[in-house]
Design a protein around this motif. Structure first.
Motif, PDB file in Angstrom:
ATOM      1  N   THR A   7      73.362   0.128 -56.453  1.00 36.36           N
ATOM      2  CA  THR A   7      73.136  -1.043 -56.359  1.00 36.36           C
ATOM      3  C   THR A   7      72.085  -1.444 -54.934  1.00 36.36           C
ATOM      4  N   VAL A   8      70.924  -1.726 -54.634  1.00 33.62           N
ATOM      5  CA  VAL A   8      70.115  -1.471 -53.183  1.00 33.62           C
ATOM      6  C   VAL A   8      70.672  -3.401 -52.597  1.00 33.62           C
ATOM      7  N   ALA A   9      71.452  -3.304 -52.045  1.00 32.02           N
ATOM      8  CA  ALA A   9      71.974  -4.592 -51.485  1.00 32.02           C
ATOM      9  C   ALA A   9      71.509  -5.414 -50.188  1.00 32.02           C
ATOM     10  N   ALA A  10      70.317  -4.680 -49.606  1.00 34.49           N
ATOM     11  CA  ALA A  10      70.007  -4.589 -48.366  1.00 34.49           C
ATOM     12  C   ALA A  10      68.636  -6.100 -48.718  1.00 34.49           C
ATOM     13  N   GLU A  11      68.718  -7.253 -48.161  1.00 31.33           N
ATOM     14  CA  GLU A  11      68.007  -8.622 -48.571  1.00 31.33           C
ATOM     15  C   GLU A  11      66.153  -7.904 -48.466  1.00 31.33           C
ATOM     16  N   VAL A  12      65.965  -6.925 -47.459  1.00 27.18           N
ATOM     17  CA  VAL A  12      64.503  -6.058 -47.274  1.00 27.18           C
ATOM     18  C   VAL A  12      64.789  -4.836 -48.770  1.00 27.18           C
ATOM     19  N   GLY A  13      65.699  -4.666 -49.259  1.00 27.26           N
ATOM     20  CA  GLY A  13      65.328  -4.058 -50.461  1.00 27.26           C
ATOM     21  C   GLY A  13      65.754  -2.006 -49.710  1.00 27.26           C
ATOM     22  N   LEU A  14      65.258  -1.575 -50.136  1.00 33.71           N
ATOM     23  CA  LEU A  14      65.278   0.154 -49.564  1.00 33.71           C
ATOM     24  C   LEU A  14      63.835   0.603 -48.916  1.00 33.71           C
ATOM     25  N   HIS A  15      63.813  -0.693 -47.655  1.00 36.54           N
ATOM     26  CA  HIS A  15      62.608  -0.601 -46.822  1.00 36.54           C
ATOM     27  C   HIS A  15      63.190  -0.332 -45.130  1.00 36.54           C
ATOM     28  N   ALA A  16      61.907   0.110 -44.421  1.00 34.67           N
ATOM     29  CA  ALA A  16      62.491  -0.312 -43.172  1.00 34.67           C
ATOM     30  C   ALA A  16      63.703   0.955 -42.661  1.00 34.67           C
ATOM     31  N   ARG A  17      63.941  -0.303 -42.084  1.00 33.46           N
ATOM     32  CA  ARG A  17      66.214   0.347 -41.268  1.00 33.46           C
ATOM     33  C   ARG A  17      66.121   0.834 -42.544  1.00 33.46           C
ATOM     34  N   PRO A  18      66.769   0.272 -43.463  1.00 31.39           N
ATOM     35  CA  PRO A  18      67.486   0.695 -44.346  1.00 31.39           C
ATOM     36  C   PRO A  18      67.116   2.299 -45.493  1.00 31.39           C
ATOM     37  N   ALA A  19      65.826   2.211 -44.982  1.00 33.05           N
ATOM     38  CA  ALA A  19      65.204   3.634 -45.892  1.00 33.05           C
ATOM     39  C   ALA A  19      65.328   4.825 -44.867  1.00 33.05           C
ATOM     40  N   ALA A  20      64.873   4.092 -43.316  1.00 36.64           N
ATOM     41  CA  ALA A  20      65.138   5.397 -42.513  1.00 36.64           C
ATOM     42  C   ALA A  20      66.713   5.180 -42.332  1.00 36.64           C
ATOM     43  N   LEU A  55      58.667   4.281 -54.316  1.00 36.12           N
ATOM     44  CA  LEU A  55      59.802   3.727 -54.770  1.00 36.12           C
ATOM     45  C   LEU A  55      59.303   2.358 -55.541  1.00 36.12           C
ATOM     46  N   ASP A  56      59.316   1.422 -53.776  1.00 37.83           N
ATOM     47  CA  ASP A  56      59.613   0.077 -53.943  1.00 37.83           C
ATOM     48  C   ASP A  56      61.253  -0.925 -54.324  1.00 37.83           C
ATOM     49  N   VAL A  57      61.682  -0.398 -53.783  1.00 43.83           N
ATOM     50  CA  VAL A  57      63.105  -0.278 -54.636  1.00 43.83           C
ATOM     51  C   VAL A  57      63.396  -1.578 -53.666  1.00 43.83           C
ATOM     52  N   ARG A  58      63.903  -2.927 -54.403  1.00 44.73           N
ATOM     53  CA  ARG A  58      63.651  -3.647 -54.343  1.00 44.73           C
ATOM     54  C   ARG A  58      66.008  -4.538 -53.961  1.00 44.73           C
ATOM     55  N   GLN A  59      66.301  -5.514 -53.411  1.00 44.70           N
ATOM     56  CA  GLN A  59      67.447  -5.488 -53.824  1.00 44.70           C
ATOM     57  C   GLN A  59      67.441  -6.067 -54.255  1.00 44.70           C
ATOM     58  N   GLY A  60      68.802  -5.466 -55.188  1.00 38.92           N
ATOM     59  CA  GLY A  60      69.700  -5.656 -56.678  1.00 38.92           C
ATOM     60  C   GLY A  60      68.890  -4.932 -57.655  1.00 38.92           C
ATOM     61  N   GLU A  61      68.631  -4.019 -57.418  1.00 37.48           N
ATOM     62  CA  GLU A  61      67.519  -2.577 -58.204  1.00 37.48           C
ATOM     63  C   GLU A  61      68.787  -1.777 -58.043  1.00 37.48           C
ATOM     64  N   THR A  62      68.966  -0.670 -59.424  1.00 39.21           N
ATOM     65  CA  THR A  62      69.578   0.563 -58.955  1.00 39.21           C
ATOM     66  C   THR A  62      68.506   1.590 -58.566  1.00 39.21           C
ATOM     67  N   ILE A  63      68.825   2.612 -57.788  1.00 34.65           N
ATOM     68  CA  ILE A  63      68.833   3.716 -57.453  1.00 34.65           C
ATOM     69  C   ILE A  63      69.846   4.277 -58.275  1.00 34.65           C
ATOM     70  N   VAL A  64      68.805   5.996 -58.688  1.00 35.55           N
ATOM     71  CA  VAL A  64      69.737   6.818 -58.718  1.00 35.55           C
ATOM     72  C   VAL A  64      69.461   8.327 -58.375  1.00 35.55           C
ATOM     73  N   ILE A  65      70.462   9.135 -57.040  1.00 27.96           N
ATOM     74  CA  ILE A  65      70.640  10.090 -55.824  1.00 27.96           C
ATOM     75  C   ILE A  65      71.111  11.414 -56.757  1.00 27.96           C
ATOM     76  N   THR A  66      70.292  12.179 -57.039  1.00 24.68           N
ATOM     77  CA  THR A  66      70.689  13.428 -57.274  1.00 24.68           C
ATOM     78  C   THR A  66      71.156  14.424 -55.640  1.00 24.68           C
ATOM     79  N   ALA A  67      71.401  15.213 -56.382  1.00 24.45           N
ATOM     80  CA  ALA A  67      71.628  16.419 -55.035  1.00 24.45           C
ATOM     81  C   ALA A  67      72.921  17.366 -55.422  1.00 24.45           C
ATOM     82  N   GLU A  68      72.617  18.932 -55.574  1.00 23.12           N
ATOM     83  CA  GLU A  68      73.314  20.198 -55.918  1.00 23.12           C
ATOM     84  C   GLU A  68      73.353  21.260 -54.786  1.00 23.12           C
ATOM     85  N   GLY A  69      74.710  21.355 -54.213  1.00 20.36           N
ATOM     86  CA  GLY A  69      74.852  22.804 -53.792  1.00 20.36           C
ATOM     87  C   GLY A  69      76.127  21.815 -52.482  1.00 20.36           C
TER      88      GLY A  69
END
Length: 86
Positions: A7-20, A55-69
């Motif tokens: 669950t994205v906690a940053a006030e700006v969502g998954l944008h700018a610095r958190p996204a970087a 994706l425009d993920v905002r604060q409080g939204e939940t994301i699913v991250i996947t990876a294999e290997g």
């Protein structure tokens, strides 16, 4: 395939610095990483800042991250931690 929900906690969502920070960490991993919102689930490349921001993920939204290997579990833990840090 490994998967983490965060669950994205940053006030700006998954944008700018958190996204970087998220993308910089993902880029260090040798495997493909994908990210999607739990609601509306379009998967995008976790190593692309433009796709993550689109994706425009905002604060409080939940994301699913996947990876294999090899090492995917550790990378997923790091990325989920970044996403859930305020």
């Amino acid at each position: 395939m490994g998967e983490r929900k965060a669950t994205v906690a940053a006030e700006v969502g998954l944008h700018a610095r958190p996204a970087a920070t998220f993308v910089q960490t993902a880029m260090k991993a040798p495997m493909d990483i994908s990210v999607a919102k739990v609601t509306g689930g379009q998967r995008v490349n976790g190593k692309s800042i433009l796709q993550i921001m689109a994706l425009d993920v905002r604060q409080g939204e939940t994301i699913v991250i996947t990876a294999e290997g090899e090492g995917a579990e550790e990378v997923l833990d790091q990325l989920a931690s970044i996403a859930s840090t305020p």
